[in-house]
Design an enzyme around this catalytic site. Structure first.
Site, PDB file in Angstrom:
ATOM      1  N   GLU A 132      19.785  38.329  27.292  1.00  8.65           N
ATOM      2  CA  GLU A 132      19.115  39.134  28.332  1.00  8.65           C
ATOM      3  C   GLU A 132      19.643  38.885  29.753  1.00  8.65           C
ATOM      4  OE1 GLU A 132      14.856  38.736  27.714  1.00  8.65           O
ATOM      5  OE2 GLU A 132      15.113  38.853  25.561  1.00  8.65           O
ATOM      6  N   GLU A 239      16.341  41.315  16.410  1.00 15.26           N
ATOM      7  CA  GLU A 239      14.909  41.001  16.575  1.00 15.26           C
ATOM      8  C   GLU A 239      14.042  42.210  16.217  1.00 15.26           C
ATOM      9  OE1 GLU A 239      14.108  39.249  20.374  1.00 15.26           O
ATOM     10  OE2 GLU A 239      15.966  38.097  20.403  1.00 15.26           O
TER      11      GLU A 239
HETATM   12  O1  G3I Z   1       4.024  25.867  19.605  1.00 13.20           O
HETATM   13  C1  G3I Z   1       4.345  25.219  20.832  1.00 13.20           C
HETATM   14  C2  G3I Z   1       3.353  24.135  21.127  1.00 13.20           C
HETATM   15  O2  G3I Z   1       3.467  23.119  20.127  1.00 13.20           O
HETATM   16  C3  G3I Z   1       3.665  23.551  22.479  1.00 13.20           C
HETATM   17  O3  G3I Z   1       2.722  22.580  22.811  1.00 13.20           O
HETATM   18  C4  G3I Z   1       3.630  24.668  23.521  1.00 13.20           C
HETATM   19  C5  G3I Z   1       3.968  24.075  24.877  1.00 13.20           C
HETATM   20  O4  G3I Z   1       4.906  24.864  25.530  1.00 13.20           O
HETATM   21  O5  G3I Z   1       4.606  25.655  23.196  1.00 13.20           O
HETATM   22  C6  G3I Z   1       4.374  26.239  21.952  1.00 13.20           C
HETATM   23  O6  G3I Z   1       5.481  27.032  21.722  1.00 13.20           O
HETATM   24  C7  G3I Z   1       5.389  28.369  22.136  1.00 13.20           C
HETATM   25  C8  G3I Z   1       6.217  29.147  21.114  1.00 13.20           C
HETATM   26  O7  G3I Z   1       6.375  30.501  21.495  1.00 13.20           O
HETATM   27  C9  G3I Z   1       5.619  29.076  19.741  1.00 13.20           C
HETATM   28  O8  G3I Z   1       4.426  29.827  19.726  1.00 13.20           O
HETATM   29  C10 G3I Z   1       5.998  28.499  23.523  1.00 13.20           C
HETATM   30  O9  G3I Z   1       5.128  27.933  24.463  1.00 13.20           O
HETATM   31  C11 G3I Z   1       6.202  29.978  23.840  1.00 13.20           C
HETATM   32  O10 G3I Z   1       6.909  30.098  25.067  1.00 13.20           O
HETATM   33  C12 G3I Z   1       7.051  30.600  22.742  1.00 13.20           C
HETATM   34  O11 G3I Z   1       7.202  31.988  23.005  1.00 13.20           O
HETATM   35  C13 G3I Z   1       8.367  32.569  22.392  1.00 13.20           C
HETATM   36  C14 G3I Z   1       9.073  33.363  23.489  1.00 13.20           C
HETATM   37  O12 G3I Z   1      10.214  34.051  22.939  1.00 13.20           O
HETATM   38  C15 G3I Z   1       9.586  32.449  24.610  1.00 13.20           C
HETATM   39  O13 G3I Z   1      10.477  31.516  24.075  1.00 13.20           O
HETATM   40  C16 G3I Z   1       7.921  33.503  21.269  1.00 13.20           C
HETATM   41  O14 G3I Z   1       7.403  32.725  20.186  1.00 13.20           O
HETATM   42  C17 G3I Z   1       9.101  34.329  20.783  1.00 13.20           C
HETATM   43  O15 G3I Z   1       8.679  35.327  19.876  1.00 13.20           O
HETATM   44  C18 G3I Z   1       9.815  35.011  21.953  1.00 13.20           C
HETATM   45  O16 G3I Z   1      10.975  35.614  21.440  1.00 13.20           O
HETATM   46  C19 G3I Z   1      11.775  36.358  22.379  1.00 13.20           C
HETATM   47  C20 G3I Z   1      13.244  36.077  22.078  1.00 13.20           C
HETATM   48  O17 G3I Z   1      13.513  34.691  22.164  1.00 13.20           O
HETATM   49  C21 G3I Z   1      14.146  36.893  23.009  1.00 13.20           C
HETATM   50  N1  G3I Z   1      13.822  38.333  22.928  1.00 13.20           N
HETATM   51  C22 G3I Z   1      12.409  38.637  23.187  1.00 13.20           C
HETATM   52  C23 G3I Z   1      11.525  37.872  22.198  1.00 13.20           C
HETATM   53  C24 G3I Z   1      10.064  38.239  22.375  1.00 13.20           C
HETATM   54  O18 G3I Z   1       9.623  37.861  23.640  1.00 13.20           O
END
Ligand code: G3I
Length: 319
Positions: A132, A239
């Site tokens: 991105e 994705e």
């Molecule tokens: O599960 C952990 C938890 O154990 C921890 O304490 C907490 C502290 O930060 O984080 C938790 O992880 C979260 C993770 O998702 C799992 O649920 C993260 O905070 C959260 O930021 C993360 O969000 C992900 C997001 O990207 C940012 O990285 C989403 O799952 C994921 O679906 C999303 O995917 C993105 C692609 O990478 C790029 N394209 C867009 C897509 C959707 O936004």
């Protein structure tokens, strides 16, 4: 040919899914891993290989979870798509909480990539190296890397990844690039520019987060894939999900049929184009999707039953 006499396809488009390690290893819900193992060739860690997770403090790497995911995939004959090395989001506080000189941040970028890609050298066949980097109008998306290093951060990232694992295929990944538009053309021009500089890049990841209000037709996606092919670049749907969140008033049968038709066009475009090598859905089951409970965007429902979209996908891909 009846269903049992599928015509052997000349080429297999691989089917992958983004996975969440807590669910993948949750003994209380074996259906998650079982559905993945039965129906998918590869996994993309949804967040576990992002810099905030792998390098929580500068110079301190934590590979415990990523190692577990890679070992699980290898033990089950599945591939791993590495996601993602350099992005403006999901950055740890040690990176965003201070200013950097250009030289310092280049050092951070190259050390991160060398350490992560080097650790899985020969074991992770594809990386989303940069994620991105563009805005929808095709201009550069401001992020820490761009403002501190300049646009060269992208070439530096691809070169560092190639040095760390020359066998890995290196992808640029973005969304809203699934048809010919200002953004997909900016991505194409970036890839051509990297090629002309001799910077290794092998493919473009089109995230394909689509909805009934925004999705490419088969012809529109084939046009993007064909343009990439002419430049010797792979294209992948990295994705894929088709969110129905806006169709809350539509009866289930009707909305899932519409969803299946949208999947049909994208999957058929990939199957039709030799340069399209993999389709990855952004999750396995509607029970767990970053889009929340109303999106129901994936191939399996909340009970892990295959949806119309999966029936259509399996038929086109000959699975
Ligand atoms: O599960 C952990 C938890 O154990 C921890 O304490 C907490 C502290 O930060 O984080 C938790 O992880 C979260 C993770 O998702 C799992 O649920 C993260 O905070 C959260 O930021 C993360 O969000 C992900 C997001 O990207 C940012 O990285 C989403 O799952 C994921 O679906 C999303 O995917 C993105 C692609 O990478 C790029 N394209 C867009 C897509 C959707 O936004």
């Amino acid at each position: 040919f009846g269903p049992s006499q599928r015509v052997p396809l000349l080429r297999q488009v691989r089917l992958g899914a983004a996975t969440h390690q807590k669910r993948l290893f949750d003994a209380a819900e074996p259906a998650y891993a079982q559905t993945f193992l039965t129906h998918f060739d590869s996994l993309t860690p949804e967040y576990e290989m992002k810099i905030a997770q792998l390098q929580p403090a500068q110079g301190q790497f934590d590979f415990a979870i990523a190692d577990q995911i890679v070992a699980f995939a290898e033990a089950n004959g599945k591939q791993v798509r590495g996601h993602t090395l350099i992005w403006g989001n999901s950055l740890p506080a040690w990176l965003t909480g201070r200013t950097w000189t250009r030289e310092e941040l280049i050092q951070v970028l190259e050390t991160h990539i060398a350490t992560v890609v080097g650790r899985y050298r020969g074991r992770i066949p594809e990386w989303d190296v940069v994620n991105e980097a563009f805005l929808d109008d095709g201009s550069w998306r401001p992020n820490l890397w761009l403002t501190t290093i300049g646009t060269e951060y992208i070439a530096l990232a691809f070169q560092a990844a190639h040095r760390a694992d020359p066998s890995a295929k290196l992808f640029y990944n973005d969304y809203n690039v699934e048809r010919i538009n200002a953004k997909s053309t900016a991505v194409y021009n970036l890839a051509r520019s990297l090629q002309e500089q001799g910077v290794p890049i092998h493919g473009i990841g089109m995230q394909s987060h689509v909805t009934p209000n925004y999705y490419p037709t088969q012809a529109q996606l084939e046009a993007v894939l064909s343009r990439l092919e002419q430049a010797g670049l792979e294209g992948q749907l990295t994705e894929l999900d088709v969110s129905l969140a806006k169709l809350t008033d539509t009866p289930d049968a009707e909305k899932f049929e519409l969803q299946a038709q949208i999947y049909q066009g994208l999957v058929a475009a990939c199957q039709a184009r030799p340069g399209c090598t993999r389709i990855t859905t952004w999750g396995i089951t509607d029970k767990y999707t970053y889009l929340g409970s109303t999106g129901v965007p994936l191939l399996f429902d909340t009970q892990y039953a295959p949806k119309r979209a999966m029936e259509v996908t399996r038929h086109i891909l000959g699975r």
